[in-house]
Write a protein that holds these residues in place. Structure first.
Motif, PDB file in Angstrom:
ATOM      1  N   LEU A 176       0.859  -1.165  -0.037  1.00  0.00           N
ATOM      2  CA  LEU A 176       0.071  -0.183  -0.266  1.00  0.00           C
ATOM      3  C   LEU A 176       0.682   1.300   0.088  1.00  0.00           C
ATOM      4  N   PRO A 177       0.301   2.557  -0.405  1.00  0.00           N
ATOM      5  CA  PRO A 177       1.134   3.729  -0.336  1.00  0.00           C
ATOM      6  C   PRO A 177       1.535   3.867   1.285  1.00  0.00           C
ATOM      7  N   GLY A 178       2.519   4.404   1.468  1.00  0.00           N
ATOM      8  CA  GLY A 178       3.106   4.817   2.729  1.00  0.00           C
ATOM      9  C   GLY A 178       4.273   5.750   2.826  1.00  0.00           C
ATOM     10  N   ALA A 179       4.909   5.350   3.888  1.00  0.00           N
ATOM     11  CA  ALA A 179       6.207   6.020   4.011  1.00  0.00           C
ATOM     12  C   ALA A 179       7.435   5.301   3.547  1.00  0.00           C
ATOM     13  N   ARG A 180       8.262   6.242   3.101  1.00  0.00           N
ATOM     14  CA  ARG A 180       9.626   5.688   2.764  1.00  0.00           C
ATOM     15  C   ARG A 180      10.665   5.694   4.118  1.00  0.00           C
ATOM     16  N   THR A 181      10.539   4.509   4.618  1.00  0.00           N
ATOM     17  CA  THR A 181      11.722   4.415   5.831  1.00  0.00           C
ATOM     18  C   THR A 181      13.049   3.769   5.336  1.00  0.00           C
ATOM     19  N   GLY A 182      13.365   3.427   4.186  1.00  0.00           N
ATOM     20  CA  GLY A 182      14.340   2.629   3.857  1.00  0.00           C
ATOM     21  C   GLY A 182      14.858   1.361   4.304  1.00  0.00           C
ATOM     22  N   ALA A 183      13.885   0.996   5.401  1.00  0.00           N
ATOM     23  CA  ALA A 183      14.034  -0.460   5.924  1.00  0.00           C
ATOM     24  C   ALA A 183      13.096  -1.273   5.348  1.00  0.00           C
ATOM     25  N   TYR A 184      13.665  -2.778   5.379  1.00  0.00           N
ATOM     26  CA  TYR A 184      12.955  -3.852   5.043  1.00  0.00           C
ATOM     27  C   TYR A 184      13.799  -5.046   5.113  1.00  0.00           C
ATOM     28  N   ARG A 185      13.066  -6.041   5.205  1.00  0.00           N
ATOM     29  CA  ARG A 185      13.703  -7.369   5.108  1.00  0.00           C
ATOM     30  C   ARG A 185      13.821  -8.014   4.045  1.00  0.00           C
ATOM     31  N   LEU A 186      14.722  -8.855   3.725  1.00  0.00           N
ATOM     32  CA  LEU A 186      15.036  -9.877   2.528  1.00  0.00           C
ATOM     33  C   LEU A 186      14.523 -11.134   2.618  1.00  0.00           C
ATOM     34  N   GLY A 187      13.835 -11.718   1.868  1.00  0.00           N
ATOM     35  CA  GLY A 187      13.610 -13.062   1.621  1.00  0.00           C
ATOM     36  C   GLY A 187      13.652 -13.878   0.449  1.00  0.00           C
ATOM     37  N   ALA A 188      13.592 -15.212   0.397  1.00  0.00           N
ATOM     38  CA  ALA A 188      13.459 -15.579  -1.055  1.00  0.00           C
ATOM     39  C   ALA A 188      12.118 -16.278  -1.368  1.00  0.00           C
ATOM     40  N   ASP A 189      11.688 -17.389  -0.897  1.00  0.00           N
ATOM     41  CA  ASP A 189      10.366 -17.982  -1.648  1.00  0.00           C
ATOM     42  C   ASP A 189       9.432 -18.089  -0.668  1.00  0.00           C
ATOM     43  N   GLU A 190       9.707 -17.837   0.574  1.00  0.00           N
ATOM     44  CA  GLU A 190       8.689 -17.942   1.795  1.00  0.00           C
ATOM     45  C   GLU A 190       8.076 -16.408   1.955  1.00  0.00           C
ATOM     46  N   LEU A 191       7.029 -16.284   2.584  1.00  0.00           N
ATOM     47  CA  LEU A 191       6.151 -14.999   2.827  1.00  0.00           C
ATOM     48  C   LEU A 191       6.864 -14.391   4.019  1.00  0.00           C
ATOM     49  N   LEU A 192       7.384 -13.323   4.145  1.00  0.00           N
ATOM     50  CA  LEU A 192       7.737 -12.897   5.329  1.00  0.00           C
ATOM     51  C   LEU A 192       6.573 -12.089   6.193  1.00  0.00           C
ATOM     52  N   LEU A 193       6.767 -12.470   7.397  1.00  0.00           N
ATOM     53  CA  LEU A 193       5.732 -11.871   8.428  1.00  0.00           C
ATOM     54  C   LEU A 193       6.426 -11.299   9.627  1.00  0.00           C
ATOM     55  N   ASP A 194       5.802 -10.359  10.104  1.00  0.00           N
ATOM     56  CA  ASP A 194       6.294  -9.635  11.181  1.00  0.00           C
ATOM     57  C   ASP A 194       5.805 -10.356  12.523  1.00  0.00           C
ATOM     58  N   ALA A 195       6.032  -9.995  13.790  1.00  0.00           N
ATOM     59  CA  ALA A 195       5.702 -10.603  14.930  1.00  0.00           C
ATOM     60  C   ALA A 195       4.141 -10.810  15.416  1.00  0.00           C
ATOM     61  N   ASP A 196       3.469  -9.882  14.520  1.00  0.00           N
ATOM     62  CA  ASP A 196       1.931 -10.169  14.666  1.00  0.00           C
ATOM     63  C   ASP A 196       1.165 -11.160  13.439  1.00  0.00           C
ATOM     64  N   GLY A 197       2.158 -11.634  12.563  1.00  0.00           N
ATOM     65  CA  GLY A 197       1.649 -12.315  11.429  1.00  0.00           C
ATOM     66  C   GLY A 197       1.370 -11.696  10.424  1.00  0.00           C
ATOM     67  N   THR A 198       1.691 -10.518  10.210  1.00  0.00           N
ATOM     68  CA  THR A 198       1.171  -9.277   8.921  1.00  0.00           C
ATOM     69  C   THR A 198       2.082  -9.549   8.269  1.00  0.00           C
ATOM     70  N   SER A 199       1.993  -9.430   6.707  1.00  0.00           N
ATOM     71  CA  SER A 199       2.859  -9.279   5.724  1.00  0.00           C
ATOM     72  C   SER A 199       2.864  -7.931   4.794  1.00  0.00           C
ATOM     73  N   ALA A 200       3.746  -7.081   5.268  1.00  0.00           N
ATOM     74  CA  ALA A 200       3.334  -5.801   4.751  1.00  0.00           C
ATOM     75  C   ALA A 200       4.633  -4.993   4.340  1.00  0.00           C
ATOM     76  N   ILE A 201       4.570  -3.875   3.429  1.00  0.00           N
ATOM     77  CA  ILE A 201       5.483  -3.120   3.142  1.00  0.00           C
ATOM     78  C   ILE A 201       4.766  -2.015   2.244  1.00  0.00           C
ATOM     79  N   SER A 202       5.447  -0.748   2.419  1.00  0.00           N
ATOM     80  CA  SER A 202       4.904   0.404   1.674  1.00  0.00           C
ATOM     81  C   SER A 202       5.489   0.339   0.210  1.00  0.00           C
ATOM     82  N   MET A 203       4.915   0.927  -0.856  1.00  0.00           N
ATOM     83  CA  MET A 203       5.142   1.216  -2.017  1.00  0.00           C
ATOM     84  C   MET A 203       6.538   1.728  -2.116  1.00  0.00           C
ATOM     85  N   GLU A 204       6.453   2.667  -1.379  1.00  0.00           N
ATOM     86  CA  GLU A 204       7.717   3.418  -1.178  1.00  0.00           C
ATOM     87  C   GLU A 204       9.189   2.726  -0.931  1.00  0.00           C
TER      88      GLU A 204
END
Length: 228
Positions: A176-204
């Protein structure tokens, strides 16, 4: 670098153009309808990524053409160092994504130009699910998005069958549209989830990850994913 961005008028493509320009790259922003393209306002370049000689974000060169047309694709890719495609077909025409992808892969291969594709999360596996793909998990893929998810799955297959120098970026489940933080995690073939079980990243931040890969290739001829 000289970068051609297909789908530059779209939500993701426009952010890719902005990010690339902020780093001092020369960008050809490709659209079919010039009236749909609204350049981002001139802004200071990001201090962590900008070219040292770049004081402000320059303008992109507008390229008009159809990514489905081999002649247009070849013309717009010629003399560029990199192709990025963030093309998305309108609802009801999802199958066109595969045709567009094959056209751009072929043009990039013949031009000996690397191509980065913004794809989908459909073929990522869900952690702890026994290898269930996002495509088959309603918790991460609402039914309304299944047609484009199927098209993205076929798009990845087209990449894997291509001789081009490709990289496929699968975003998080929520993009979704959001903020540019410059932070993200890298993965390969598995969906990345945060501690709450959410998988998200901003378009930025997706654009940040894409340009990081463009500048420092780590995933040639393979797929990777990013998320918070």
């Amino acid at each position: 670098m000289r970068i051609t961005v297909f789908g530059a008028a779209g939500a993701v493509g426009s952010r890719v153009v902005t990010e690339a320009l902020s780093r001092g790259h020369h960008v050809t922003a490709v659209v079919r309808d010039p009236s749909r393209y609204q350049p981002a306002p001139t802004a200071a370049a990001h201090p962590d990524t900008a070219h040292p000689d770049t004081a402000a974000t320059p303008a992109a060169t507008l390229g008009v053409g159809d990514a489905n047309d081999p002649a247009d694709a070849a013309r717009l890719i010629a003399d560029h160092d990199l192709v990025i495609t963030a093309v998305r077909p309108p609802p009801g025409h999802e199958a066109d994504l595969v045709t567009t992808t094959q056209t751009l892969l072929s043009a990039a291969h013949h031009a000996a130009t690397r191509i980065l594709l913004v794809g989908g999360a459909a073929t990522l596996t869900v952690p702890g699910s026994g290898a269930t793909m996002v495509l088959d998990d309603p918790a991460h893929l609402p039914a309304a998005y299944r047609p484009i998810a199927l098209a993205c799955a076929a798009q990845l297959q087209a990449c894997r069958a291509s001789a081009a120098d490709w990289t496929y970026l699968s975003p998080a489940a929520q993009l979704l549209p959001g903020a540019r933080t410059g932070a993200y995690r890298l993965g390969a073939d598995e969906l990345l989830l945060d501690a709450d079980g959410t998988s998200a990243i901003s378009m930025e931040d997706l654009a940040v990850a894409l340009l990081d890969e463009a500048e420092h290739p780590r995933h040639r001829r393979t797929r990777f994913t990013v998320a918070y």
